[in-house]
Every structure is written in structure tokens, then in C-alpha cells.
Design a protein around this motif. Structure first.
Motif, PDB file in Angstrom:
ATOM      1  N   ALA A 217       0.857  -1.190   0.000  1.00 41.97           N
ATOM      2  CA  ALA A 217       0.000   0.000   0.000  1.00 41.97           C
ATOM      3  C   ALA A 217       0.890   1.237   0.000  1.00 41.97           C
ATOM      4  N   PRO A 218       0.381   2.359  -0.524  1.00 38.59           N
ATOM      5  CA  PRO A 218       1.157   3.601  -0.474  1.00 38.59           C
ATOM      6  C   PRO A 218       1.394   4.023   0.978  1.00 38.59           C
ATOM      7  N   ALA A 219       2.583   4.593   1.228  1.00 36.26           N
ATOM      8  CA  ALA A 219       2.925   5.128   2.555  1.00 36.26           C
ATOM      9  C   ALA A 219       3.755   6.388   2.318  1.00 36.26           C
ATOM     10  N   GLY A 220       3.074   7.494   2.077  1.00 41.65           N
ATOM     11  CA  GLY A 220       3.782   8.722   1.723  1.00 41.65           C
ATOM     12  C   GLY A 220       4.415   8.563   0.359  1.00 41.65           C
ATOM     13  N   ARG A 221       5.735   8.833   0.259  1.00 43.87           N
ATOM     14  CA  ARG A 221       6.441   8.674  -1.019  1.00 43.87           C
ATOM     15  C   ARG A 221       6.851   7.231  -1.267  1.00 43.87           C
ATOM     16  N   ASP A 222       6.707   6.376  -0.273  1.00 43.16           N
ATOM     17  CA  ASP A 222       7.111   4.979  -0.369  1.00 43.16           C
ATOM     18  C   ASP A 222       5.937   4.071  -0.684  1.00 43.16           C
ATOM     19  N   VAL A 223       6.274   2.840  -0.963  1.00 46.95           N
ATOM     20  CA  VAL A 223       5.282   1.761  -1.013  1.00 46.95           C
ATOM     21  C   VAL A 223       5.614   0.843   0.154  1.00 46.95           C
ATOM     22  N   ARG A 224       4.656   0.653   1.054  1.00 49.71           N
ATOM     23  CA  ARG A 224       4.862  -0.225   2.201  1.00 49.71           C
ATOM     24  C   ARG A 224       4.487  -1.646   1.797  1.00 49.71           C
ATOM     25  N   VAL A 225       5.479  -2.529   1.816  1.00 45.01           N
ATOM     26  CA  VAL A 225       5.256  -3.942   1.546  1.00 45.01           C
ATOM     27  C   VAL A 225       4.998  -4.591   2.901  1.00 45.01           C
ATOM     28  N   SER A 226       3.735  -4.844   3.192  1.00 44.98           N
ATOM     29  CA  SER A 226       3.414  -5.430   4.494  1.00 44.98           C
ATOM     30  C   SER A 226       3.686  -6.925   4.512  1.00 44.98           C
ATOM     31  N   ARG A 227       3.675  -7.524   3.312  1.00 48.31           N
ATOM     32  CA  ARG A 227       3.955  -8.951   3.253  1.00 48.31           C
ATOM     33  C   ARG A 227       4.478  -9.332   1.868  1.00 48.31           C
ATOM     34  N   PHE A 228       5.613 -10.000   1.870  1.00 47.97           N
ATOM     35  CA  PHE A 228       6.172 -10.626   0.677  1.00 47.97           C
ATOM     36  C   PHE A 228       6.514 -12.042   1.109  1.00 47.97           C
ATOM     37  N   LEU A 229       5.970 -13.026   0.423  1.00 48.65           N
ATOM     38  CA  LEU A 229       6.221 -14.418   0.779  1.00 48.65           C
ATOM     39  C   LEU A 229       6.390 -15.228  -0.498  1.00 48.65           C
ATOM     40  N   LEU A 230       7.591 -15.778  -0.679  1.00 44.30           N
ATOM     41  CA  LEU A 230       7.895 -16.669  -1.789  1.00 44.30           C
ATOM     42  C   LEU A 230       8.148 -18.034  -1.172  1.00 44.30           C
ATOM     43  N   GLU A 231       7.379 -19.047  -1.596  1.00 44.74           N
ATOM     44  CA  GLU A 231       7.474 -20.372  -0.982  1.00 44.74           C
ATOM     45  C   GLU A 231       7.628 -21.470  -2.011  1.00 44.74           C
ATOM     46  N   ALA A 232       8.436 -22.446  -1.644  1.00 46.65           N
ATOM     47  CA  ALA A 232       8.548 -23.727  -2.335  1.00 46.65           C
ATOM     48  C   ALA A 232       8.592 -24.756  -1.212  1.00 46.65           C
ATOM     49  N   PRO A 233       8.456 -26.036  -1.484  1.00 47.45           N
ATOM     50  CA  PRO A 233       8.426 -27.010  -0.393  1.00 47.45           C
ATOM     51  C   PRO A 233       9.625 -26.883   0.554  1.00 47.45           C
ATOM     52  N   GLY A 234       9.335 -26.590   1.823  1.00 47.65           N
ATOM     53  CA  GLY A 234      10.368 -26.470   2.847  1.00 47.65           C
ATOM     54  C   GLY A 234      11.220 -25.225   2.767  1.00 47.65           C
ATOM     55  N   THR A 235      10.907 -24.313   1.856  1.00 48.45           N
ATOM     56  CA  THR A 235      11.728 -23.116   1.638  1.00 48.45           C
ATOM     57  C   THR A 235      10.843 -21.881   1.605  1.00 48.45           C
ATOM     58  N   LYS A 236      11.271 -20.833   2.339  1.00 53.08           N
ATOM     59  CA  LYS A 236      10.519 -19.573   2.374  1.00 53.08           C
ATOM     60  C   LYS A 236      11.468 -18.388   2.286  1.00 53.08           C
ATOM     61  N   VAL A 237      11.038 -17.370   1.552  1.00 49.40           N
ATOM     62  CA  VAL A 237      11.675 -16.059   1.586  1.00 49.40           C
ATOM     63  C   VAL A 237      10.561 -15.086   1.947  1.00 49.40           C
ATOM     64  N   GLN A 238      10.748 -14.376   3.080  1.00 51.10           N
ATOM     65  CA  GLN A 238       9.747 -13.426   3.550  1.00 51.10           C
ATOM     66  C   GLN A 238      10.389 -12.054   3.686  1.00 51.10           C
ATOM     67  N   ALA A 239       9.624 -11.013   3.394  1.00 52.68           N
ATOM     68  CA  ALA A 239      10.135  -9.651   3.522  1.00 52.68           C
ATOM     69  C   ALA A 239       9.003  -8.721   3.920  1.00 52.68           C
TER      70      ALA A 239
END
Length: 195
Positions: A50-72
Motif C-alpha cells: 500500500a502507499p505510505a507517503g512517497r514509499d510503497v509499504r510492503v506489508s507482506r512478501f512471501l515466496l514459498e517452495a516445499p520447505g523453503t521460504k523467503v519473507q520480507a
């Protein structure tokens, strides 16, 4: 939806993606979801922002494969692409991302990066541990990394330390290897020690 997509040597099949905008016009939020198969492994992506002033706030980023996660999560400046937030990566079996990336990988991994920004500079602090690793034809019982770097000038602000315990290749075994990568102003200094 697409039967197959290929980019940068990575082939995705059965790609399904969707995007939604909510809260218009006052408080817009965006969500993107995607699912695909890569090297026979299911993978999924979820992004909420969502927009947050001049930034974009990424409240959730989740990339998943079996047994593997990248969260930001954090804030990104769309004009400079500088990010302030955290990125966590974990894998119970590096063989899964290894197959996706066409690399021979084994073991487990847990890593965290904290990113900050100032003016036109990205600061990154990282720490991570891998266990039972198999990579580059080496067997490594335990590996750890910690340190900092900055972009776009890593020569001035890099200080990364690496330790590898019980490293073997065939009959050759090293109990411990340590190394440091440090910015030295105009070059990168690499230190190492093995015993």
C-alpha cells in the motif's frame, strides 16, 4: 494464466497469477498472488502493499517452495528502489531450490538481512547459518556468515565474515576455514585462515 514462461534460465509451468486493488480511492491496497511449477516443484508468491507517503509499504512478501521460504516486509522508494525493512530466508532442504536453479545443493539454511537506506545508499546487514551443506563439490558441516555492506559503493562499506566448519572434498578434510571480505577504499581485501 500461462502454460509456460522462461526468463533468465528459469522455466515456470502452469503459471497462474492474480492481482487485486482494494480501498480505492482513499486507502488503496494491492495484493498479488502467483503459483507455478519450477523444475517439478510447486512455488507460490504473495505480495501485499500500500502507499505510505512517497514509499510503497510492503506489508507482506512471501515466496514459498516445499520447505523453503523467503519473507520480507518494509518500505520501498519506487524512484530509487531503495528498501528499508527485513528479509528472512529459510530452507529445510536446499535441494528444492537447487533443482529449481539447476544447482547441486544440499543442507539447511536460515538467514536474515536488515536493510536501511540513507540518501542514495542501501545499507545491508546480514547473518546466516547453514548446516549439512553440499555445494560446489564440497561437503560442509556448518557455515556461518555475518556482516554489512553498502550499495552502490561496496568497496567503502563492506565487512563480511564467513566461517566454514568441517569442510571435506573426498579424502581431503579441513576442520575450519574462516574468511573476511572488507572494503579497503579502492579494492576489496580478502583475508582467510584454515586449520
Amino acid at each position: 494464466q500461462s502454460d509456460a514462461v522462461a526468463a533468465a534460465g528459469l522455466e515456470l509451468s502452469g503459471l497462474r497469477a492474480s492481482a487485486a486493488l482494494r480501498g480505492l480511492p482513499k486507502l488503496p491496497t494491492m495484493s498479488v498472488t502467483a503459483e507455478a511449477q519450477a523444475a517439478g516443484q510447486p512455488a507460490s508468491l504473495l505480495i501485499e502493499a500500500a502507499p505510505a507517503g512517497r514509499d510503497v509499504r510492503v506489508s507482506r512478501f512471501l515466496l514459498e517452495a516445499p520447505g523453503t521460504k523467503v519473507q520480507a516486509a518494509g518500505d520501498i522508494d519506487p524512484s530509487s528502489l531503495l528498501f528499508a525493512g527485513t528479509v528472512d530466508a529459510s530452507s529445510e532442504d536446499l535441494g528444492v531450490p537447487g533443482r529449481v536453479l539447476s544447482q547441486d545443493l544440499r543442507g539447511t539454511l536460515a538467514a536474515r538481512a536488515e536493510l536501511t537506506r540513507s540518501k542514495d545508499t542501501q545499507h545491508v546487514s546480514i547473518e546466516g547459518v547453514g548446516q549439512g551443506l553440499g555445494l560446489m563439490c564440497l561437503d560442509i558441516c556448518r557455515a556461518s556468515v555475518e556482516g554489512e555492506t553498502v550499495w552502490p559503493d561496496p568497496l567503502r562499506g563492506t565487512d563480511i565474515r564467513v566461517a566454514l566448519d568441517s569442510v571435506a572434498k573426498g579424502a581431503l578434510k579441513v576442520d575450519r576455514i574462516t574468511g573476511a571480505l572488507r572494503g579497503a577504499g579502492r579494492a576489496v581485501a580478502i583475508g582467510r585462515e584454515a586449520y
